[in-house]
Design a protein around this motif. Structure first.
Motif, mmCIF file in Angstrom:
data_model
loop_
_atom_site.group_PDB
_atom_site.id
_atom_site.type_symbol
_atom_site.label_atom_id
_atom_site.label_comp_id
_atom_site.label_asym_id
_atom_site.label_seq_id
_atom_site.Cartn_x
_atom_site.Cartn_y
_atom_site.Cartn_z
ATOM 1 N N ILE A 251 -21.935 -21.146 10.511
ATOM 2 C CA ILE A 251 -20.612 -20.507 10.601
ATOM 3 C C ILE A 251 -20.699 -19.198 11.393
ATOM 4 O O ILE A 251 -19.857 -18.927 12.266
ATOM 5 C CB ILE A 251 -20.051 -20.264 9.186
ATOM 6 C CG1 ILE A 251 -19.678 -21.606 8.539
ATOM 7 C CG2 ILE A 251 -18.838 -19.339 9.228
ATOM 8 C CD1 ILE A 251 -19.192 -21.487 7.110
ATOM 9 N N VAL A 252 -21.714 -18.391 11.097
ATOM 10 C CA VAL A 252 -21.843 -17.115 11.815
ATOM 11 C C VAL A 252 -22.089 -17.365 13.306
ATOM 12 O O VAL A 252 -21.455 -16.750 14.173
ATOM 13 C CB VAL A 252 -22.986 -16.269 11.206
ATOM 14 C CG1 VAL A 252 -23.199 -15.001 12.031
ATOM 15 C CG2 VAL A 252 -22.658 -15.902 9.770
ATOM 16 N N GLY A 253 -23.001 -18.299 13.621
ATOM 17 C CA GLY A 253 -23.265 -18.616 15.023
ATOM 18 C C GLY A 253 -22.048 -19.218 15.718
ATOM 19 O O GLY A 253 -21.759 -18.897 16.869
ATOM 20 N N GLY A 254 -21.326 -20.094 15.005
ATOM 21 C CA GLY A 254 -20.122 -20.689 15.580
ATOM 22 C C GLY A 254 -19.044 -19.661 15.849
ATOM 23 O O GLY A 254 -18.355 -19.723 16.873
ATOM 24 N N CYS A 255 -18.899 -18.701 14.935
ATOM 25 C CA CYS A 255 -17.906 -17.633 15.145
ATOM 26 C C CYS A 255 -18.274 -16.788 16.361
ATOM 27 O O CYS A 255 -17.398 -16.402 17.154
ATOM 28 C CB CYS A 255 -17.800 -16.755 13.900
ATOM 29 S SG CYS A 255 -16.959 -17.549 12.511
ATOM 30 N N ALA A 256 -19.576 -16.490 16.517
ATOM 31 C CA ALA A 256 -20.007 -15.709 17.687
ATOM 32 C C ALA A 256 -19.681 -16.459 18.974
ATOM 33 O O ALA A 256 -19.167 -15.874 19.939
ATOM 34 C CB ALA A 256 -21.502 -15.427 17.593
ATOM 35 N N PHE A 257 -19.958 -17.763 18.998
ATOM 36 C CA PHE A 257 -19.664 -18.561 20.200
ATOM 37 C C PHE A 257 -18.159 -18.614 20.463
ATOM 38 O O PHE A 257 -17.711 -18.476 21.610
ATOM 39 C CB PHE A 257 -20.222 -19.975 20.013
ATOM 40 C CG PHE A 257 -19.958 -20.886 21.176
ATOM 41 C CD1 PHE A 257 -20.675 -20.758 22.356
ATOM 42 C CD2 PHE A 257 -18.982 -21.870 21.092
ATOM 43 C CE1 PHE A 257 -20.421 -21.592 23.432
ATOM 44 C CE2 PHE A 257 -18.724 -22.703 22.166
ATOM 45 C CZ PHE A 257 -19.447 -22.568 23.333
ATOM 46 N N LEU A 258 -17.369 -18.800 19.394
ATOM 47 C CA LEU A 258 -15.913 -18.868 19.564
ATOM 48 C C LEU A 258 -15.356 -17.558 20.114
ATOM 49 O O LEU A 258 -14.505 -17.553 21.020
ATOM 50 C CB LEU A 258 -15.266 -19.196 18.219
ATOM 51 C CG LEU A 258 -13.738 -19.215 18.189
ATOM 52 C CD1 LEU A 258 -13.216 -20.324 19.097
ATOM 53 C CD2 LEU A 258 -13.221 -19.427 16.761
ATOM 54 N N VAL A 259 -15.834 -16.436 19.591
ATOM 55 C CA VAL A 259 -15.334 -15.138 20.057
ATOM 56 C C VAL A 259 -15.748 -14.890 21.501
ATOM 57 O O VAL A 259 -14.990 -14.305 22.284
ATOM 58 C CB VAL A 259 -15.824 -14.008 19.126
ATOM 59 C CG1 VAL A 259 -15.373 -12.645 19.653
ATOM 60 C CG2 VAL A 259 -15.286 -14.214 17.722
ATOM 61 N N LEU A 260 -16.953 -15.347 21.886
ATOM 62 C CA LEU A 260 -17.369 -15.220 23.285
ATOM 63 C C LEU A 260 -16.442 -16.013 24.202
ATOM 64 O O LEU A 260 -16.072 -15.561 25.290
ATOM 65 C CB LEU A 260 -18.812 -15.708 23.449
ATOM 66 C CG LEU A 260 -19.915 -14.737 23.026
ATOM 67 C CD1 LEU A 260 -21.270 -15.400 23.168
ATOM 68 C CD2 LEU A 260 -19.872 -13.458 23.850
ATOM 69 N N CYS A 261 -16.057 -17.209 23.764
ATOM 70 C CA CYS A 261 -15.117 -18.020 24.557
ATOM 71 C C CYS A 261 -13.762 -17.317 24.670
ATOM 72 O O CYS A 261 -13.138 -17.322 25.737
ATOM 73 C CB CYS A 261 -14.955 -19.402 23.928
ATOM 74 S SG CYS A 261 -16.442 -20.420 24.020
ATOM 75 N N LEU A 262 -13.313 -16.714 23.579
ATOM 76 C CA LEU A 262 -12.048 -15.978 23.629
ATOM 77 C C LEU A 262 -12.171 -14.777 24.573
ATOM 78 O O LEU A 262 -11.226 -14.437 25.293
ATOM 79 C CB LEU A 262 -11.663 -15.500 22.222
ATOM 80 C CG LEU A 262 -11.229 -16.596 21.239
ATOM 81 C CD1 LEU A 262 -10.994 -15.999 19.857
ATOM 82 C CD2 LEU A 262 -9.955 -17.274 21.738
ATOM 83 N N GLY A 263 -13.344 -14.124 24.553
ATOM 84 C CA GLY A 263 -13.563 -12.997 25.466
ATOM 85 C C GLY A 263 -13.478 -13.437 26.920
ATOM 86 O O GLY A 263 -12.909 -12.736 27.763
#
Length: 272
Positions: A251-263
């Motif tokens: 979950i933590v890694g997935g959230c980091a990847f998702l936020v990078l995509c949003l960035g």
């Protein structure tokens, strides 16, 4: 005899040259990503105070915490493991958001976007550069806590390091994302109470999440820092890697990847 009139010279209307098309590159390239990361690291190398603060602040905080609870080592074990994941997230959030915003305001980011460089390359390059610092920071903080401050963990210290690293990467991703909405470094700092503090209060550091008001518990269930603290507690109390631990780090890694995509999606040129 009449004087011949001069033949009028045809006037030509000056034409404005068409603006050069802005090259668009969407594919993610390893060479462009590493080149961007190398440029960011070269710039950071000329700022030794930032590097020192980035690397040393979590270690100093853990050192102070250890001796605040000098008479109660068990309390340090319970809180120290959680803070081992929270400190890197906060420091990487601050440094990344301010450093990226400085690139925007100085025009560096605008010039980079005018080059054949994809948004994915740019975001991945920044994440790689700050992620490298996050690895150093997390390794030093974990080593200090486990081998010098006697943080007693039942599981493997390498799992602690893994969670701390993912937290630092999450802080990097949040900093990159938030920098798109700040107009000044002062505003970037002001985002911390909005983005970080609610997670800090609801992550289970001060009270177990299942004892909170149901509404707050529901909110904490969707905040990534809650799973970072849960993952640390799993390492603290279990000898082996549990299914809950795997869920938490995913979950933590997935959230980091998702936020990078949003960035990357919110990255825009300010001029046409």
């Amino acid at each position: 005899m009449t004087t011949p009139r001069p033949t009028p010279t045809p006037t030509t209307t000056p034409t404005t040259p068409a603006p050069a098309p802005v090259p668009t590159t969407s594919a993610l390239s390893l060479s462009r990503t590493t080149a961007t990361a190398a440029r960011v690291l070269r710039q950071l190398r000329h700022d030794p105070r930032t590097i020192a603060l980035l690397v040393l602040i979590p270690c100093v905080m853990l050192f102070l915490l250890r001796y605040v609870f000098d008479g109660s080592p068990r309390t340090f074990d319970n809180i120290g493991a959680s803070l081992l994941g929270i400190f890197p997230l906060i420091t990487m959030f601050l440094v990344t958001s301010i450093a990226t915003l400085r690139e925007r305001t100085s025009g560096t980011l605008e010039r980079l976007l005018a080059m054949p460089l994809g948004k994915g390359d740019l975001i991945a390059g920044y994440a790689l550069a700050f992620g490298t610092l996050a690895i150093i920071q997390s390794a030093l903080a974990t080593g200090l806590a486990v081998w010098f401050l006697d943080l007693d963990v039942t599981g493997s210290p390498w799992l602690l390091l893994l969670v701390a690293l993912l937290d630092a990467l999450l802080g990097t991703a949040l900093g990159l994302f938030v920098s798109a909405f700040a107009a000044s470094e002062f505003q970037a700092v002001q985002f911390m109470p909005a983005v970080i503090f609610p997670q800090l209060l609801l992550c289970g550091l001060f009270a177990p999440r299942d004892t909170m008001h149901p509404a707050l518990e529901a909110v904490s269930d969707v905040l990534p820092m809650s799973y970072a603290v849960d993952g640390m507690n799993e390492v603290l109390t279990h000898t082996d890697m549990t299914a809950t631990f795997v869920r938490d780090i995913l979950i933590v890694g997935g959230c980091a990847f998702l936020v990078l995509c949003l960035g990357a999606a919110t990255l825009r040129r300010r001029t046409a």
